[in-house]
Write a protein that holds these residues in place. Structure first.
Motif, PDB file in Angstrom:
ATOM      1  N   MET A   4       0.825  -1.206   0.000  1.00  0.00           N
ATOM      2  CA  MET A   4       0.000   0.000   0.000  1.00  0.00           C
ATOM      3  C   MET A   4       0.858   1.254   0.000  1.00  0.00           C
ATOM      4  O   MET A   4       0.554   2.229  -0.680  1.00  0.00           O
ATOM      5  CB  MET A   4      -0.938  -0.003   1.219  1.00  0.00           C
ATOM      6  N   SER A   5       1.944   1.216   0.743  1.00  0.00           N
ATOM      7  CA  SER A   5       2.844   2.360   0.787  1.00  0.00           C
ATOM      8  C   SER A   5       3.484   2.594  -0.576  1.00  0.00           C
ATOM      9  O   SER A   5       3.578   3.727  -1.044  1.00  0.00           O
ATOM     10  CB  SER A   5       3.925   2.117   1.839  1.00  0.00           C
ATOM     11  N   GLN A   6       3.916   1.530  -1.226  1.00  0.00           N
ATOM     12  CA  GLN A   6       4.522   1.661  -2.551  1.00  0.00           C
ATOM     13  C   GLN A   6       3.498   2.137  -3.572  1.00  0.00           C
ATOM     14  O   GLN A   6       3.806   2.954  -4.445  1.00  0.00           O
ATOM     15  CB  GLN A   6       5.121   0.338  -2.992  1.00  0.00           C
ATOM     16  N   LEU A   7       2.280   1.645  -3.486  1.00  0.00           N
ATOM     17  CA  LEU A   7       1.223   2.070  -4.397  1.00  0.00           C
ATOM     18  C   LEU A   7       0.923   3.550  -4.202  1.00  0.00           C
ATOM     19  O   LEU A   7       0.810   4.308  -5.170  1.00  0.00           O
ATOM     20  CB  LEU A   7      -0.039   1.239  -4.151  1.00  0.00           C
ATOM     21  N   PHE A   8       0.803   3.968  -2.941  1.00  0.00           N
ATOM     22  CA  PHE A   8       0.555   5.378  -2.644  1.00  0.00           C
ATOM     23  C   PHE A   8       1.691   6.247  -3.172  1.00  0.00           C
ATOM     24  O   PHE A   8       1.460   7.298  -3.772  1.00  0.00           O
ATOM     25  CB  PHE A   8       0.396   5.574  -1.131  1.00  0.00           C
ATOM     26  N   TRP A   9       2.919   5.825  -2.966  1.00  0.00           N
ATOM     27  CA  TRP A   9       4.080   6.575  -3.436  1.00  0.00           C
ATOM     28  C   TRP A   9       4.075   6.688  -4.954  1.00  0.00           C
ATOM     29  O   TRP A   9       4.307   7.753  -5.518  1.00  0.00           O
ATOM     30  CB  TRP A   9       5.355   5.893  -2.953  1.00  0.00           C
ATOM     31  N   VAL A  13       3.762  10.254  -6.897  1.00  0.00           N
ATOM     32  CA  VAL A  13       4.822  10.709  -7.799  1.00  0.00           C
ATOM     33  C   VAL A  13       4.285  10.856  -9.217  1.00  0.00           C
ATOM     34  O   VAL A  13       4.596  11.816  -9.918  1.00  0.00           O
ATOM     35  CB  VAL A  13       6.031   9.747  -7.746  1.00  0.00           C
ATOM     36  N   GLY A  14       3.441   9.934  -9.645  1.00  0.00           N
ATOM     37  CA  GLY A  14       2.840  10.021 -10.974  1.00  0.00           C
ATOM     38  C   GLY A  14       1.978  11.259 -11.123  1.00  0.00           C
ATOM     39  O   GLY A  14       2.023  11.945 -12.144  1.00  0.00           O
TER      40      GLY A  14
END
Length: 54
Positions: A4-9, A13-14
């Motif tokens: 979830m943290s990587q998805l949010f990041w 950024v996108g």
């Protein structure tokens, strides 16, 4: 949780890069149109005053 943290990041950024890209494209467009208008106005003004030697 790390997924979830990587998805949010990635989404954050996108979104930020997309927003800055849009702003940069808009600024370049405004600068190009403004520059072309300024050049045309300057050339027309010179031609009207008889200073154009071309």
């Amino acid at each position: 949780m790390t997924i979830m943290s990587q998805l949010f990041w990635g989404v954050t950024v996108g979104a930020l890069s997309s927003a800055f890209s849009s702003l940069a494209t808009g600024a370049a467009t405004v600068a190009a149109v403004g520059g072309a208008g300024w050049y045309g106005w300057k050339r027309r003004r010179r031609k009207r005053s008889g200073e154009d030697q071309d």
